[in-house]
Design an enzyme around this catalytic site. Structure first.
Site, PDB file in Angstrom:
ATOM      1  N   HIS A   1       0.839  -1.207   0.000  1.00 32.32           N
ATOM      2  CA  HIS A   1       0.000   0.000   0.000  1.00 32.32           C
ATOM      3  C   HIS A   1       0.875   1.260   0.000  1.00 32.32           C
ATOM      4  O   HIS A   1       0.628   2.192  -0.761  1.00 32.32           O
ATOM      5  CB  HIS A   1      -0.890   0.044   1.257  1.00 32.32           C
ATOM      6  CG  HIS A   1      -1.953  -1.016   1.309  1.00 32.32           C
ATOM      7  ND1 HIS A   1      -2.122  -1.841   2.380  1.00 32.32           N
ATOM      8  CD2 HIS A   1      -2.926  -1.356   0.417  1.00 32.32           C
ATOM      9  CE1 HIS A   1      -3.144  -2.657   2.171  1.00 32.32           C
ATOM     10  NE2 HIS A   1      -3.651  -2.381   0.977  1.00 32.32           N
TER      11      HIS A   1
ATOM     12  N   LYS B   1     -18.382  -5.772   7.628  1.00 27.18           N
ATOM     13  CA  LYS B   1     -17.083  -6.438   7.593  1.00 27.18           C
ATOM     14  C   LYS B   1     -16.444  -6.425   8.976  1.00 27.18           C
ATOM     15  O   LYS B   1     -16.618  -5.466   9.727  1.00 27.18           O
ATOM     16  CB  LYS B   1     -16.160  -5.686   6.618  1.00 27.18           C
ATOM     17  CG  LYS B   1     -15.704  -6.540   5.460  1.00 27.18           C
ATOM     18  CD  LYS B   1     -14.959  -5.717   4.459  1.00 27.18           C
ATOM     19  CE  LYS B   1     -13.650  -6.355   4.089  1.00 27.18           C
ATOM     20  NZ  LYS B   1     -12.986  -5.623   2.997  1.00 27.18           N
TER      21      LYS B   1
ATOM     22  N   ARG C   1      -1.274  -5.941  -8.320  1.00 30.92           N
ATOM     23  CA  ARG C   1      -0.181  -6.826  -7.948  1.00 30.92           C
ATOM     24  C   ARG C   1       0.104  -7.817  -9.074  1.00 30.92           C
ATOM     25  O   ARG C   1       1.189  -7.907  -9.581  1.00 30.92           O
ATOM     26  CB  ARG C   1      -0.536  -7.622  -6.689  1.00 30.92           C
ATOM     27  CG  ARG C   1      -0.415  -6.813  -5.452  1.00 30.92           C
ATOM     28  CD  ARG C   1      -1.142  -7.436  -4.308  1.00 30.92           C
ATOM     29  NE  ARG C   1      -2.569  -7.260  -4.444  1.00 30.92           N
ATOM     30  CZ  ARG C   1      -3.433  -7.429  -3.474  1.00 30.92           C
ATOM     31  NH1 ARG C   1      -3.023  -7.834  -2.304  1.00 30.92           N
ATOM     32  NH2 ARG C   1      -4.711  -7.216  -3.655  1.00 30.92           N
TER      33      ARG C   1
ATOM     34  N   SER D   1      -2.921  -7.689   2.988  1.00 27.33           N
ATOM     35  CA  SER D   1      -3.124  -7.482   4.424  1.00 27.33           C
ATOM     36  C   SER D   1      -3.491  -8.803   5.092  1.00 27.33           C
ATOM     37  O   SER D   1      -3.019  -9.109   6.188  1.00 27.33           O
ATOM     38  CB  SER D   1      -4.258  -6.477   4.659  1.00 27.33           C
ATOM     39  OG  SER D   1      -3.924  -5.243   4.113  1.00 27.33           O
TER      40      SER D   1
HETATM   41  P1  ADP Z   1      -9.849  -3.537  -0.509  1.00 26.61           P
HETATM   42  O1  ADP Z   1      -9.413  -4.814  -1.174  1.00 26.61           O
HETATM   43  O2  ADP Z   1     -10.770  -3.707   0.639  1.00 26.61           O
HETATM   44  O3  ADP Z   1     -10.206  -2.453  -1.485  1.00 26.61           O
HETATM   45  P2  ADP Z   1      -7.131  -3.277   0.309  1.00 26.61           P
HETATM   46  O4  ADP Z   1      -6.646  -2.482   1.471  1.00 26.61           O
HETATM   47  O5  ADP Z   1      -6.892  -4.747   0.336  1.00 26.61           O
HETATM   48  O6  ADP Z   1      -8.609  -2.908   0.224  1.00 26.61           O
HETATM   49  O7  ADP Z   1      -6.507  -2.701  -1.043  1.00 26.61           O
HETATM   50  C1  ADP Z   1      -6.623  -1.376  -1.449  1.00 26.61           C
HETATM   51  C2  ADP Z   1      -5.900  -1.195  -2.761  1.00 26.61           C
HETATM   52  O8  ADP Z   1      -4.519  -1.492  -2.588  1.00 26.61           O
HETATM   53  C3  ADP Z   1      -6.361  -2.084  -3.903  1.00 26.61           C
HETATM   54  O9  ADP Z   1      -6.248  -1.366  -5.112  1.00 26.61           O
HETATM   55  C4  ADP Z   1      -5.371  -3.215  -3.892  1.00 26.61           C
HETATM   56  O10 ADP Z   1      -5.238  -3.827  -5.147  1.00 26.61           O
HETATM   57  C5  ADP Z   1      -4.116  -2.466  -3.520  1.00 26.61           C
HETATM   58  N1  ADP Z   1      -3.112  -3.336  -2.897  1.00 26.61           N
HETATM   59  C6  ADP Z   1      -3.247  -4.173  -1.854  1.00 26.61           C
HETATM   60  N2  ADP Z   1      -2.068  -4.802  -1.584  1.00 26.61           N
HETATM   61  C7  ADP Z   1      -1.179  -4.346  -2.493  1.00 26.61           C
HETATM   62  C8  ADP Z   1       0.193  -4.629  -2.777  1.00 26.61           C
HETATM   63  N3  ADP Z   1       0.887  -5.531  -2.101  1.00 26.61           N
HETATM   64  N4  ADP Z   1       0.762  -3.962  -3.803  1.00 26.61           N
HETATM   65  C9  ADP Z   1       0.044  -3.072  -4.512  1.00 26.61           C
HETATM   66  N5  ADP Z   1      -1.235  -2.781  -4.324  1.00 26.61           N
HETATM   67  C10 ADP Z   1      -1.842  -3.398  -3.332  1.00 26.61           C
END
Ligand code: ADP
Length: 170
Positions: free
Chosen positions: A20, A44, A93, A131
Protein backbone atom coordinates in the site's frame (compact mmCIF):
# COMPACT_ATOMS: atom_id res chain seq x y z
CA UNK A 1 -2.75 17.19 -16.47
CA UNK A 2 -4.98 19.62 -14.58
CA UNK A 3 -2.79 21.20 -11.91
CA UNK A 4 -5.30 21.10 -9.08
CA UNK A 5 -6.25 17.44 -9.49
CA UNK A 6 -6.14 15.28 -6.40
CA UNK A 7 -6.39 11.51 -6.49
CA UNK A 8 -8.23 9.16 -4.15
CA UNK A 9 -6.69 5.85 -3.05
CA UNK A 10 -9.28 3.80 -1.20
CA UNK A 11 -9.08 0.51 0.64
CA UNK A 12 -9.57 -1.27 3.93
CA UNK A 13 -5.88 -1.03 4.90
CA UNK A 14 -6.39 -3.62 7.64
CA UNK A 15 -3.46 -3.15 8.21
CA UNK A 16 -1.58 -1.01 5.67
CA UNK A 17 1.36 -2.92 4.16
CA UNK A 18 4.55 -1.98 2.31
CA UNK A 19 2.57 -2.68 -0.89
CA UNK A 20 0.00 0.00 0.00
CA UNK A 21 2.75 2.43 0.99
CA UNK A 22 4.56 1.79 -2.29
CA UNK A 23 1.41 2.74 -4.21
CA UNK A 24 0.84 5.86 -2.05
CA UNK A 25 4.42 7.02 -2.68
CA UNK A 26 4.17 6.40 -6.43
CA UNK A 27 0.86 8.26 -6.59
CA UNK A 28 2.24 11.14 -4.52
CA UNK A 29 4.84 11.73 -7.24
CA UNK A 30 2.15 11.92 -9.90
CA UNK A 31 -0.53 14.07 -8.26
CA UNK A 32 -0.33 17.24 -6.17
CA UNK A 33 -2.54 15.69 -3.50
CA UNK A 34 -3.39 12.11 -2.54
CA UNK A 35 -6.43 11.40 -0.44
CA UNK A 36 -6.13 7.99 1.20
CA UNK A 37 -9.74 7.02 1.91
CA UNK A 38 -10.19 4.28 4.49
CA UNK A 39 -13.36 2.25 4.07
CA UNK A 40 -15.68 1.45 6.92
CA UNK A 41 -18.09 -1.32 6.07
CA UNK A 42 -20.37 -2.25 8.97
CA UNK A 43 -20.80 -5.74 7.53
CA UNK A 44 -17.08 -6.44 7.59
CA UNK A 45 -15.03 -7.56 10.58
CA UNK A 46 -11.74 -5.71 10.82
CA UNK A 47 -8.65 -6.51 12.89
CA UNK A 48 -8.01 -2.79 13.41
CA UNK A 49 -10.79 -0.30 14.06
CA UNK A 50 -11.35 2.57 11.65
CA UNK A 51 -9.60 4.98 14.04
CA UNK A 52 -6.63 2.60 14.37
CA UNK A 53 -6.30 2.12 10.61
CA UNK A 54 -6.34 5.90 10.16
CA UNK A 55 -3.60 6.35 12.80
CA UNK A 56 -1.48 3.57 11.22
CA UNK A 57 -1.73 5.30 7.83
CA UNK A 58 -0.99 8.73 9.35
CA UNK A 59 2.15 7.38 11.02
CA UNK A 60 3.54 5.64 7.94
CA UNK A 61 2.85 8.56 5.58
CA UNK A 62 4.18 11.24 7.95
CA UNK A 63 7.02 12.07 5.57
CA UNK A 64 4.68 12.62 2.62
CA UNK A 65 3.44 16.16 2.76
CA UNK A 66 0.82 15.86 0.00
CA UNK A 67 -1.03 12.92 1.54
CA UNK A 68 -4.20 13.19 3.58
CA UNK A 69 -5.92 10.31 5.39
CA UNK A 70 -9.71 10.35 5.56
CA UNK A 71 -12.48 7.82 6.05
CA UNK A 72 -15.74 7.21 4.27
CA UNK A 73 -18.63 4.80 4.32
CA UNK A 74 -21.10 4.01 1.59
CA UNK A 75 -20.33 4.19 -2.09
CA UNK A 76 -16.99 5.52 -3.22
CA UNK A 77 -18.76 6.88 -6.29
CA UNK A 78 -20.82 9.14 -3.98
CA UNK A 79 -17.91 10.08 -1.75
CA UNK A 80 -15.78 11.37 -4.65
CA UNK A 81 -18.70 13.59 -5.66
CA UNK A 82 -18.76 15.13 -2.17
CA UNK A 83 -15.07 15.98 -2.29
CA UNK A 84 -15.08 16.81 -5.99
CA UNK A 85 -12.19 14.49 -6.77
CA UNK A 86 -12.69 11.98 -9.55
CA UNK A 87 -9.38 10.22 -10.08
CA UNK A 88 -9.17 6.86 -8.33
CA UNK A 89 -5.86 5.14 -7.74
CA UNK A 90 -5.78 1.37 -7.44
CA UNK A 91 -2.81 -0.89 -6.95
CA UNK A 92 -2.20 -3.90 -9.15
CA UNK A 93 -0.18 -6.83 -7.95
CA UNK A 94 -0.69 -9.61 -10.45
CA UNK A 95 -3.02 -10.69 -13.22
CA UNK A 96 -5.23 -12.20 -10.53
CA UNK A 97 -6.13 -8.67 -9.32
CA UNK A 98 -7.05 -7.56 -12.80
CA UNK A 99 -10.48 -9.05 -13.27
CA UNK A 100 -11.87 -7.75 -9.97
CA UNK A 101 -10.26 -4.33 -10.39
CA UNK A 102 -11.47 -4.06 -14.00
CA UNK A 103 -15.01 -4.88 -12.93
CA UNK A 104 -14.84 -2.39 -10.07
CA UNK A 105 -13.46 0.39 -12.29
CA UNK A 106 -16.24 -0.10 -14.83
CA UNK A 107 -18.88 -0.23 -12.12
CA UNK A 108 -17.57 2.97 -10.52
CA UNK A 109 -17.64 4.66 -13.91
CA UNK A 110 -21.20 3.45 -14.43
CA UNK A 111 -22.20 4.85 -11.02
CA UNK A 112 -20.44 8.15 -11.62
CA UNK A 113 -19.31 8.90 -15.14
CA UNK A 114 -16.81 11.53 -13.99
CA UNK A 115 -14.67 8.83 -12.35
CA UNK A 116 -11.41 7.79 -13.98
CA UNK A 117 -9.47 4.89 -12.43
CA UNK A 118 -5.70 4.75 -12.70
CA UNK A 119 -3.80 1.56 -11.95
CA UNK A 120 -0.32 1.65 -10.58
CA UNK A 121 1.90 -1.39 -10.52
CA UNK A 122 3.55 -2.15 -7.25
CA UNK A 123 7.23 -2.89 -6.80
CA UNK A 124 7.77 -6.54 -7.64
CA UNK A 125 8.87 -7.24 -4.05
CA UNK A 126 5.26 -6.67 -2.99
CA UNK A 127 3.37 -8.53 -5.69
CA UNK A 128 2.50 -11.40 -3.35
CA UNK A 129 1.62 -9.19 -0.40
CA UNK A 130 -1.85 -8.68 1.05
CA UNK A 131 -3.12 -7.48 4.42
CA UNK A 132 -4.78 -10.83 5.08
CA UNK A 133 -1.59 -12.76 4.39
CA UNK A 134 0.41 -10.48 6.69
CA UNK A 135 -2.16 -11.03 9.47
CA UNK A 136 -2.01 -14.78 8.95
CA UNK A 137 1.79 -14.73 9.27
CA UNK A 138 1.61 -12.60 12.43
CA UNK A 139 -1.00 -14.90 14.01
CA UNK A 140 1.18 -17.92 13.29
CA UNK A 141 4.15 -16.25 14.95
CA UNK A 142 6.06 -15.38 11.76
CA UNK A 143 8.21 -12.33 11.11
CA UNK A 144 6.39 -9.55 9.23
CA UNK A 145 9.22 -7.00 9.14
CA UNK A 146 9.73 -7.26 5.36
CA UNK A 147 6.02 -6.78 4.67
CA UNK A 148 4.83 -3.86 6.78
CA UNK A 149 6.34 -0.60 8.02
CA UNK A 150 8.00 -0.77 11.46
CA UNK A 151 5.14 1.00 13.26
CA UNK A 152 2.56 -1.37 11.76
CA UNK A 153 4.73 -4.37 12.67
CA UNK A 154 4.76 -3.26 16.31
CA UNK A 155 1.01 -2.62 16.47
CA UNK A 156 0.24 -5.89 14.68
CA UNK A 157 2.33 -7.85 17.19
CA UNK A 158 0.42 -6.23 20.07
CA UNK A 159 -2.92 -6.94 18.42
CA UNK A 160 -2.09 -10.61 17.87
CA UNK A 161 -1.15 -10.97 21.55
CA UNK A 162 -4.42 -9.28 22.60
CA UNK A 163 -6.46 -11.50 20.28
CA UNK A 164 -4.85 -14.72 21.49
CA UNK A 165 -5.35 -13.67 25.14
CA UNK A 166 -9.02 -13.00 24.40
CA UNK A 167 -9.36 -16.40 22.68
CA UNK A 168 -7.71 -18.20 25.61
CA UNK A 169 -10.14 -16.55 28.04
CA UNK A 170 -13.14 -17.88 26.11
P1 ADP B 1 -9.85 -3.54 -0.51
O1 ADP B 1 -9.41 -4.81 -1.17
O2 ADP B 1 -10.77 -3.71 0.64
O3 ADP B 1 -10.21 -2.45 -1.49
P2 ADP B 1 -7.13 -3.28 0.31
O4 ADP B 1 -6.65 -2.48 1.47
O5 ADP B 1 -6.89 -4.75 0.34
O6 ADP B 1 -8.61 -2.91 0.22
O7 ADP B 1 -6.51 -2.70 -1.04
C1 ADP B 1 -6.62 -1.38 -1.45
C2 ADP B 1 -5.90 -1.19 -2.76
O8 ADP B 1 -4.52 -1.49 -2.59
C3 ADP B 1 -6.36 -2.08 -3.90
O9 ADP B 1 -6.25 -1.37 -5.11
C4 ADP B 1 -5.37 -3.22 -3.89
O10 ADP B 1 -5.24 -3.83 -5.15
C5 ADP B 1 -4.12 -2.47 -3.52
N1 ADP B 1 -3.11 -3.34 -2.90
C6 ADP B 1 -3.25 -4.17 -1.85
N2 ADP B 1 -2.07 -4.80 -1.58
C7 ADP B 1 -1.18 -4.35 -2.49
C8 ADP B 1 0.19 -4.63 -2.78
N3 ADP B 1 0.89 -5.53 -2.10
N4 ADP B 1 0.76 -3.96 -3.80
C9 ADP B 1 0.04 -3.07 -4.51
N5 ADP B 1 -1.23 -2.78 -4.32
C10 ADP B 1 -1.84 -3.40 -3.33
Amino acid sequence: MKKEISAVYSGSFDPPTNGHLDIIIRASHLFPKIIVAVTENINKKYTFSLRERIVLLQKITKGLKNTKIVSFSGLLADYVEQINSFVLIRGLRAISDFEYEFQMALMNRKLNKKIETIFLMTDQRYTFLSSSMVKEIAILGGDTKDFVPKYVEKELKKRVVDLSKRNNEK
